[in-house]
Design an enzyme around this catalytic site. Structure first.
Site, PDB file in Angstrom:
ATOM      1  N   SER A  22       0.876  -1.262   0.098  1.00 13.22           N
ATOM      2  CA  SER A  22      -0.022  -0.073   0.093  1.00 13.22           C
ATOM      3  C   SER A  22       0.786   1.101  -0.127  1.00 13.22           C
ATOM      4  O   SER A  22       1.857   1.051   0.324  1.00 13.22           O
ATOM      5  CB  SER A  22      -0.963  -0.068   1.204  1.00 13.22           C
ATOM      6  OG  SER A  22      -0.301  -0.207   2.405  1.00 13.22           O
ATOM      7  N   TYR A  56      -3.432  14.081   5.803  1.00 15.07           N
ATOM      8  CA  TYR A  56      -4.210  15.287   6.333  1.00 15.07           C
ATOM      9  C   TYR A  56      -3.503  16.162   6.814  1.00 15.07           C
ATOM     10  O   TYR A  56      -2.730  15.966   7.996  1.00 15.07           O
ATOM     11  CB  TYR A  56      -5.338  14.603   7.284  1.00 15.07           C
ATOM     12  CG  TYR A  56      -6.476  15.590   7.571  1.00 15.07           C
ATOM     13  CD1 TYR A  56      -7.461  15.801   6.544  1.00 15.07           C
ATOM     14  CD2 TYR A  56      -6.736  16.260   8.856  1.00 15.07           C
ATOM     15  CE1 TYR A  56      -8.542  16.493   6.931  1.00 15.07           C
ATOM     16  CE2 TYR A  56      -7.841  16.932   9.143  1.00 15.07           C
ATOM     17  CZ  TYR A  56      -8.700  17.150   8.201  1.00 15.07           C
ATOM     18  OH  TYR A  56     -10.134  18.029   8.424  1.00 15.07           O
ATOM     19  N   ARG A 114      -5.080  11.163  15.889  1.00 10.24           N
ATOM     20  CA  ARG A 114      -5.439  12.307  16.737  1.00 10.24           C
ATOM     21  C   ARG A 114      -4.892  13.546  16.293  1.00 10.24           C
ATOM     22  O   ARG A 114      -5.617  14.743  16.055  1.00 10.24           O
ATOM     23  CB  ARG A 114      -4.706  12.050  18.214  1.00 10.24           C
ATOM     24  CG  ARG A 114      -5.256  13.192  19.147  1.00 10.24           C
ATOM     25  CD  ARG A 114      -4.195  13.315  20.238  1.00 10.24           C
ATOM     26  NE  ARG A 114      -2.790  13.715  19.913  1.00 10.24           N
ATOM     27  CZ  ARG A 114      -1.659  13.728  20.688  1.00 10.24           C
ATOM     28  NH1 ARG A 114      -1.759  13.484  22.043  1.00 10.24           N
ATOM     29  NH2 ARG A 114      -0.551  14.320  20.120  1.00 10.24           N
ATOM     30  N   ASP A 116      -1.272  16.292  15.672  1.00 15.92           N
ATOM     31  CA  ASP A 116      -0.376  16.798  16.689  1.00 15.92           C
ATOM     32  C   ASP A 116      -0.927  18.381  17.353  1.00 15.92           C
ATOM     33  O   ASP A 116      -1.668  18.859  16.716  1.00 15.92           O
ATOM     34  CB  ASP A 116       1.131  17.281  15.970  1.00 15.92           C
ATOM     35  CG  ASP A 116       1.982  15.912  15.625  1.00 15.92           C
ATOM     36  OD1 ASP A 116       2.170  15.440  16.716  1.00 15.92           O
ATOM     37  OD2 ASP A 116       2.395  15.888  14.518  1.00 15.92           O
ATOM     38  N   ALA A 133     -11.707  13.781  21.607  1.00 15.99           N
ATOM     39  CA  ALA A 133     -10.467  14.348  22.455  1.00 15.99           C
ATOM     40  C   ALA A 133      -9.361  13.231  21.930  1.00 15.99           C
ATOM     41  O   ALA A 133      -8.194  13.691  22.269  1.00 15.99           O
ATOM     42  CB  ALA A 133     -11.035  13.920  23.843  1.00 15.99           C
ATOM     43  N   GLN A 222      17.738  15.964   2.235  1.00  9.89           N
ATOM     44  CA  GLN A 222      16.783  16.443   1.366  1.00  9.89           C
ATOM     45  C   GLN A 222      15.202  15.884   1.768  1.00  9.89           C
ATOM     46  O   GLN A 222      14.452  16.772   1.761  1.00  9.89           O
ATOM     47  CB  GLN A 222      16.942  15.363  -0.064  1.00  9.89           C
ATOM     48  CG  GLN A 222      16.190  16.122  -1.339  1.00  9.89           C
ATOM     49  CD  GLN A 222      16.535  15.005  -2.547  1.00  9.89           C
ATOM     50  OE1 GLN A 222      16.595  13.985  -2.347  1.00  9.89           O
ATOM     51  NE2 GLN A 222      17.154  15.682  -3.555  1.00  9.89           N
ATOM     52  N   PHE A 226      12.460  18.661   2.540  1.00 12.64           N
ATOM     53  CA  PHE A 226      11.113  18.288   2.062  1.00 12.64           C
ATOM     54  C   PHE A 226      10.132  18.117   3.019  1.00 12.64           C
ATOM     55  O   PHE A 226       8.826  18.945   2.702  1.00 12.64           O
ATOM     56  CB  PHE A 226      11.298  17.031   1.084  1.00 12.64           C
ATOM     57  CG  PHE A 226       9.895  16.885   0.353  1.00 12.64           C
ATOM     58  CD1 PHE A 226       9.778  17.479  -0.850  1.00 12.64           C
ATOM     59  CD2 PHE A 226       9.098  15.738   0.734  1.00 12.64           C
ATOM     60  CE1 PHE A 226       8.688  17.427  -1.427  1.00 12.64           C
ATOM     61  CE2 PHE A 226       8.136  15.584  -0.091  1.00 12.64           C
ATOM     62  CZ  PHE A 226       7.663  16.372  -1.239  1.00 12.64           C
ATOM     63  N   ARG A 290       6.582  10.075  -5.016  1.00 11.03           N
ATOM     64  CA  ARG A 290       7.267   9.766  -6.093  1.00 11.03           C
ATOM     65  C   ARG A 290       7.378   8.292  -6.102  1.00 11.03           C
ATOM     66  O   ARG A 290       7.419   7.656  -5.344  1.00 11.03           O
ATOM     67  CB  ARG A 290       8.948  10.243  -5.701  1.00 11.03           C
ATOM     68  CG  ARG A 290       9.076  11.811  -5.716  1.00 11.03           C
ATOM     69  CD  ARG A 290      10.380  11.934  -5.861  1.00 11.03           C
ATOM     70  NE  ARG A 290      10.973  12.906  -4.766  1.00 11.03           N
ATOM     71  CZ  ARG A 290      12.115  13.067  -4.724  1.00 11.03           C
ATOM     72  NH1 ARG A 290      13.262  12.732  -5.470  1.00 11.03           N
ATOM     73  NH2 ARG A 290      12.635  13.803  -3.497  1.00 11.03           N
TER      74      ARG A 290
HETATM   75  P1  FAD Z   1      -2.663   8.374  19.344  1.00 10.74           P
HETATM   76  O1  FAD Z   1      -2.911   6.882  19.023  1.00 10.74           O
HETATM   77  O2  FAD Z   1      -3.764   9.084  19.264  1.00 10.74           O
HETATM   78  O3  FAD Z   1      -1.576   8.484  20.463  1.00 10.74           O
HETATM   79  C1  FAD Z   1      -1.161   9.607  20.838  1.00 10.74           C
HETATM   80  C2  FAD Z   1      -0.934   9.826  22.355  1.00 10.74           C
HETATM   81  O4  FAD Z   1      -2.075   9.638  22.945  1.00 10.74           O
HETATM   82  C3  FAD Z   1      -0.166   8.649  22.763  1.00 10.74           C
HETATM   83  O5  FAD Z   1       0.816   9.050  23.899  1.00 10.74           O
HETATM   84  C4  FAD Z   1      -1.261   7.581  23.521  1.00 10.74           C
HETATM   85  O6  FAD Z   1      -0.746   6.821  24.543  1.00 10.74           O
HETATM   86  C5  FAD Z   1      -2.420   8.550  24.154  1.00 10.74           C
HETATM   87  N1  FAD Z   1      -3.752   7.913  23.823  1.00 10.74           N
HETATM   88  C6  FAD Z   1      -4.109   7.505  22.514  1.00 10.74           C
HETATM   89  N2  FAD Z   1      -5.288   6.771  22.795  1.00 10.74           N
HETATM   90  C7  FAD Z   1      -5.608   7.280  24.180  1.00 10.74           C
HETATM   91  C8  FAD Z   1      -6.933   7.164  25.006  1.00 10.74           C
HETATM   92  N3  FAD Z   1      -7.938   6.426  24.579  1.00 10.74           N
HETATM   93  N4  FAD Z   1      -6.824   7.842  26.137  1.00 10.74           N
HETATM   94  C9  FAD Z   1      -5.583   8.501  26.559  1.00 10.74           C
HETATM   95  N5  FAD Z   1      -4.631   8.516  25.881  1.00 10.74           N
HETATM   96  C10 FAD Z   1      -4.403   7.885  24.702  1.00 10.74           C
HETATM   97  N6  FAD Z   1      -0.297  13.626  11.384  1.00 10.74           N
HETATM   98  C11 FAD Z   1      -1.271  14.357  10.589  1.00 10.74           C
HETATM   99  O7  FAD Z   1      -1.273  15.583  10.917  1.00 10.74           O
HETATM  100  N7  FAD Z   1      -1.668  14.137   9.584  1.00 10.74           N
HETATM  101  C12 FAD Z   1      -1.552  12.734   8.938  1.00 10.74           C
HETATM  102  O8  FAD Z   1      -2.172  12.559   7.893  1.00 10.74           O
HETATM  103  C13 FAD Z   1      -1.070  11.785   9.662  1.00 10.74           C
HETATM  104  N8  FAD Z   1      -0.501  10.851   9.401  1.00 10.74           N
HETATM  105  C14 FAD Z   1      -0.089   9.709  10.014  1.00 10.74           C
HETATM  106  C15 FAD Z   1       0.026   8.426   9.737  1.00 10.74           C
HETATM  107  C16 FAD Z   1       0.863   7.407  10.581  1.00 10.74           C
HETATM  108  C17 FAD Z   1       0.914   6.094   9.832  1.00 10.74           C
HETATM  109  C18 FAD Z   1       1.371   7.752  11.652  1.00 10.74           C
HETATM  110  C19 FAD Z   1       2.222   6.967  12.428  1.00 10.74           C
HETATM  111  C20 FAD Z   1       1.213   9.115  12.180  1.00 10.74           C
HETATM  112  C21 FAD Z   1       0.642  10.078  11.265  1.00 10.74           C
HETATM  113  N9  FAD Z   1       0.496  11.370  11.813  1.00 10.74           N
HETATM  114  C22 FAD Z   1      -0.186  12.345  11.030  1.00 10.74           C
HETATM  115  C23 FAD Z   1       1.131  11.888  13.124  1.00 10.74           C
HETATM  116  C24 FAD Z   1       0.194  11.781  14.172  1.00 10.74           C
HETATM  117  O9  FAD Z   1      -1.058  12.448  14.016  1.00 10.74           O
HETATM  118  C25 FAD Z   1       1.062  12.113  15.585  1.00 10.74           C
HETATM  119  O10 FAD Z   1       1.893  11.448  15.908  1.00 10.74           O
HETATM  120  C26 FAD Z   1       0.021  12.491  16.833  1.00 10.74           C
HETATM  121  O11 FAD Z   1       0.893  13.107  17.800  1.00 10.74           O
HETATM  122  C27 FAD Z   1      -0.435  11.322  17.316  1.00 10.74           C
HETATM  123  O12 FAD Z   1      -1.803  10.944  16.761  1.00 10.74           O
HETATM  124  P2  FAD Z   1      -1.853   9.099  16.704  1.00 10.74           P
HETATM  125  O13 FAD Z   1      -3.254   9.150  16.185  1.00 10.74           O
HETATM  126  O14 FAD Z   1      -0.995   8.738  15.732  1.00 10.74           O
HETATM  127  O15 FAD Z   1      -1.651   8.779  18.117  1.00 10.74           O
END
Ligand code: FAD
Length: 311
Positions: A22, A56, A114, A116, A133, A222, A226, A290
């Site tokens: 994928s 996103y 979630r 950042d 949340a 790079q 980027f 790419r």
């Molecule tokens: P989460 O699973 O939400 O975890 C984040 C923190 O919250 C962790 O410390 C976890 O322990 C805690 N947590 C999770 N669930 C709960 C709960 N129910 N109760 C209490 N604490 C909880 N960012 C973007 O802006 N756009 C994107 O398109 C994007 N794509 C991504 C794709 C992948 C494959 C990955 C790995 C990351 C991506 N990110 C993206 C980054 C991501 O948004 C950040 O890393 C963000 O800080 C965490 O969101 P998460 O959903 O990955 O983590």
């Protein structure tokens, strides 16, 4: 003198297993970037990926562009798209309307995150009172809305905000309990990191596929530059300090693009083939829009283009 090699100890490199792939893309900002994205999609589509995902932007900054990219994939290709969606800076109603728009456009797979903190990585995440949340809440919301397939993130080195590995894995389990059926990892360069993580999550009772997220890197400078520019994709993955060995492989090649490409291909091949030798059958590639390196790596994994497929 050459010693006779014990062939039985060597993993078979013949692509004998079904390998699934994928691809991740990011929504383009300009007409030029859009053209190169579609060139990449056109090249990779015949490999018949199980799905392609579209990121996103931080804080929802690419909401429209993500939607239009995903919708165009639905309209113009035979590939199944997955739309990334985050909880950041939006009310539940706003997020629900994005989900509804995906449903109406024929999209049935969302990568629920979630996101950042709006004040930057490293600051405390503050959920909007009227918003979702956590990613777990978002998964619930999406699953309540309709029969979407929902993928979520996984962190082989744990998410930086997680207090411990156990807490991190509990968070993953909560997402699965809420309805997630697949996780995609943050990128990593050391395969042992992935396998140690896999071991931990399997022992914790997690049985869903955990796709390794692989980024073929041309060179670190790079990629980092980027990533900063796109502001939407790689920066969000909290790439920990690049491994020194990897930096050394690209050392001194800033002005030698053709050698750099050869090294990049070798590095990507080494990582992917090692994963395959150790039993991985499904790979998720961060393409950076790419195709070349990803296409070549897929070829090594035994993935072949089907004439007329995908588009
Ligand atoms: P989460 O699973 O939400 O975890 C984040 C923190 O919250 C962790 O410390 C976890 O322990 C805690 N947590 C999770 N669930 C709960 C709960 N129910 N109760 C209490 N604490 C909880 N960012 C973007 O802006 N756009 C994107 O398109 C994007 N794509 C991504 C794709 C992948 C494959 C990955 C790995 C990351 C991506 N990110 C993206 C980054 C991501 O948004 C950040 O890393 C963000 O800080 C965490 O969101 P998460 O959903 O990955 O983590």
């Amino acid at each position: 003198m050459l010693e006779k090699l014990d062939d039985s100890a060597r993993p078979s490199r013949a692509p004998h297993r079904r390998v699934g792939v994928s691809f991740e893309f990011f929504p383009p900002k300009t007409a030029e970037m859009e053209a190169s994205l579609w060139e990449a999609i056109g090249r990779l589509a015949p490999l018949e990926p199980s799905f392609v995902s579209v990121t996103y932007g931080a804080g929802g900054s690419t909401r429209e562009r993500t939607h239009s990219t995903v919708s165009r994939i639905v309209r113009e290709t035979a590939i199944k798209p997955a739309a990334h969606l985050t909880c950041v800076a939006a009310t539940r109603e706003e997020i629900d309307s994005v989900v509804r728009a995906y449903w109406d456009a024929g999209v049935r797979h969302i990568v629920a995150l979630r996101g950042d903190p709006t004040s930057g990585i490293g600051s405390a995440y503050e959920a909007r009172p009227s918003g979702y949340a956590t990613s777990t809440d978002l998964v619930h919301g999406i699953r309540r809305f309709g029969d979407f397939e929902v993928s979520v993130s996984a962190y082989p080195e744990k998410h930086p905000e997680s207090a411990s590995f156990d807490a991190d894995i509990d968070a993953l389990k909560a997402k699965i309990d809420a309805g997630a059926t697949r996780a995609i990892t943050q990128l990593f360069f050391e395969n042992d990191v992935y396998f140690r993580y896999l071991d931990r999550v399997r022992k914790a009772g997690v049985n869903i596929p955990i796709l390794p997220g692989i980024v073929p890197v041309q060179n670190f400078k790079q990629t980092a530059g980027f990533a900063r520019k796109t502001g939407a994709t790689v920066f969000a993955y909290h790439v920990s300090d690049p491994e020194q060995w990897l930096a050394e492989r690209f050392e001194g090649l800033d002005d030698e693009p053709s050698t750099r490409r050869l090294i990049a291909a070798a590095v990507a091949a080494e990582q992917a083939l090692d994963l395959m030798d150790r039993g991985v059958t499904d790979f998720h590639f961060y393409t950076m829009n790419r195709a070349d390196l990803v296409y070549a790596t897929c070829h090594l994994l035994g993935v072949r283009a089907k004439v007329g497929a995908g588009t």
